[in-house]
Design an enzyme around this catalytic site. Structure first.
Site, PDB file in Angstrom:
ATOM      1  N   SER A 113       0.808  -1.226   0.000  1.00  0.00           N
ATOM      2  CA  SER A 113       0.000   0.000   0.000  1.00  0.00           C
ATOM      3  C   SER A 113       0.834   1.266   0.000  1.00  0.00           C
ATOM      4  CB  SER A 113      -0.931   0.001   1.217  1.00  0.00           C
ATOM      5  OG  SER A 113      -1.862  -1.050   1.143  1.00  0.00           O
ATOM      6  N   ASP A 374      -5.692   0.249  -4.171  1.00  0.00           N
ATOM      7  CA  ASP A 374      -4.241   0.374  -4.268  1.00  0.00           C
ATOM      8  C   ASP A 374      -3.615  -0.900  -4.814  1.00  0.00           C
ATOM      9  OD1 ASP A 374      -5.068  -0.940  -1.993  1.00  0.00           O
ATOM     10  OD2 ASP A 374      -3.767   0.141  -0.611  1.00  0.00           O
TER      11      ASP A 374
END
Length: 541
Positions: A113, A374
């Protein structure tokens, strides 16, 4: 269709009168599908691009929300409404523009992330687990000189310099990787507290929590909401032993409050929802020691993602120059890491509720909304279940003889579910797995789905993720592109200062110059003439 019709269509909900009930056995005929296809075609033919300036920008991140999660989440939500589920559309799936983002980090085939959020928000891809620094910087090693050269700026910086208000809300810690990628610069995403930074680097980089309250753009946010009280040094119990605790004795929330006397620090849903937004300049909402609880397990003292989104927009929209808000449903990812499929899908539904709440607060005539993930997860939807079969149920084809053990539609390539389902009380080599039909915990929220290989924490997936967009210049979201492209679309649509955009008549005379403080754009007549000369040569051939 005109833009007003698009808005009405989105807000009208995702179920049509043709939705089948869960127990349906008579399915749609040829006439239905031909009409449905033509209706879809006519809507797309009538659509006209919105080329106004995006006064407001909303970026929704479903952390870990890969395509398989969206598909399963769509069916899950539809089935909660009493239909078969497959025909349901999550609200963002009704947006008129869609593309695919490639999520790899500069040094990793399957990303995390920190690197992916940095790409989304800064327009620059970087290394795995690094936040706000380009590939010159090294993971877990701080060099002040290198970091200064590697530092990138983000959409939050650009929006603030344009006079817009900014903020974020998340169901994770406000210092966690995704929100931190809006404002922080660090060699390790885990350096959230002073105690987490190695001694040799204490003078090289601030912890993420300090960067949030002390440095730009963090200290300029009008809205910051999520969890992470122990990372801010707030006196909340119990603490989460799985993450860091401040050791410097500082209460950063109290320090923020002193620096923002017209702002409000809130710690409960009641405080948040009763806030006089009209007379409040900023909101710092911290509702848990670490991450917020899963929506299915939360108490009334914890606000929903929709609650936080609603109050954030009410405050931010007071600015006549517009606003930028990032909203993250972060516990989709955390549920997947534990192989909690049901909780992950419930968090997808939480994201949809937040988007619906936002759509009631803004106009798509002047607001660009982007919904994406993401990264993905090693989560799969498999088997041959009947249409309308419980998405949390079994994947076996009921029409075929039972030649294999019953298995579930949803499973993972790896994770803790391997040992949970492993059977160790039999000497028969063919009795490898426990029978899920006999598992009395299957209906519980924390039920662990099957995984094919043991890992303490399930891994991410590396496939492309969907990007869904509506509003001004949302038509720039199309095709397959690098993930960092999203930030460039936002900058162009919102006409950020010092970035080329449709608002700038001299856009085609700009050239791109990378500086140590990030990407900037400067007018260059020489480059324009050079480009014209090259184009003339190519045209001659």
């Amino acid at each position: 269709m005109n833009r007003l019709a698009v808005i009405v269509c989105i807000l009208a909900g995702s179920l049509g009168s043709s939705a089948l009930p869960r127990d349906a056995t008579n399915y749609e005929d040829m006439s239905f599908w031909l009409k449905q296809g033509q209706k879809n075609l006519q809507e797309n033919l009538a659509y006209r691009n919105n080329e106004r300036r995006a006064k407001n920008v909303l970026i929704f991140i479903g952390d870990g929300m890969g395509i398989s999660t969206i598909t399963a989440g769509r069916i899950f939500k539809g089935q909660t409404k009493g239909t078969t589920g497959e025909e349901y559309k999550l609200v963002f799936e009704k947006f008129p523009n869609t593309g695919f983002a490639k999520t790899y980090n500069t040094d990793k085939q399957v990303p995390d992330s920190a690197g992916t959020a940095t790409a989304i928000f800064s327009g620059v891809k970087c290394r795995y687990s690094v936040i706000g620094l380009d590939s010159k910087a090294t993971y877990n090693q701080c060099d002040r000189t290198v970091n200064e050269a590697a530092k990138v700026t983000t959409v939050a910086d650009w929006a603030q310099k344009t006079g817009m208000d900014t903020g974020f809300v998340t169901t994770t810690r406000i210092t966690h990787a995704t929100p931190a990628s809006l404002y922080a610069h660090t060699n390790n995403r885990d350096w959230e507290c002073d105690s987490s930074i190695p001694k040799q680097y204490e003078g090289c980089v601030k912890d993420i929590a300090r960067q949030l309250v002390e440095d730009e753009p963090g200290k300029n946010f009008q809205v910051m909401m999520g969890g992470g009280a122990q990372h801010m040094g707030m006196p909340q119990l119990p603490t989460d032993s799985g993450t860091c605790v401040r050791e410097d004795g500082r209460d950063l929330a109290e320090e923020w409050s002193r620096s923002n006397p017209e702002g409000a620090v809130v710690t409960t849903a009641e405080e948040l929802m009763s806030l006089d937004v009209a007379n409040t300049s900023k909101i710092l909402g911290v509702f848990a020691p670490s991450h917020l609880p899963y929506h299915a397990l939360r108490t009334e003292q914890v606000p929903t993602l929709a609650n936080m989104t609603t109050q954030a927009i009410r405050l931010l929209r007071k600015n006549e120059k517009g606003f930028l808000l990032m909203v993250e449903s972060g516990k989709i990812d955390i549920a997947h890491h534990h192989n909690y499929a049901k909780l992950a899908l419930r968090e997808v539904s939480e994201l949809e509720e937040a988007i619906l709440a936002a759509l009631q607060q803004v106009s798509l005539e002047e607001t660009l909304i982007i919904v994406t993930a993401d990264h993905s997860h090693s989560f799969t939807m498999n088997g041959y279940p009947q249409r309308g079969n419980d998405i949390l149920g079994f994947g076996n084809d009921p029409k075929k003889a039972k030649v294999v053990q019953t298995y579930e539609t949803l499973s993972y390539a790896n994770g803790p579910g391997f040992f949970y389902h492993r059977r160790n009380d039999s000497s028969n080599v063919n009795e490898t797995w426990r029978d899920p039909e006999q598992d009395k915990t299957r209906g519980q929220p924390l039920y662990t789905q099957m995984a094919a290989m043991y890992m303490e924490s399930e891994t991410h997936g590396g496939e492309d993720v969907g990007v869904y967009a509506a509003g001004p210049y949302s038509h720039l979201i199309r095709g397959t592109f690098e993930q960092n492209y999203i930030a460039h679309v936002v900058a162009y649509a919102a006409c950020f200062d010092n970035w080329p955009s449709h608002c700038d008549d001299t856009y085609h005379r700009y050239y791109y110059e990378v500086t140590n403080s990030g990407a900037t754009f400067r007018d260059s007549i020489a480059f324009s003439l050079f480009s014209f000369a090259v184009l003339s040569i190519l045209t001659a051939f």
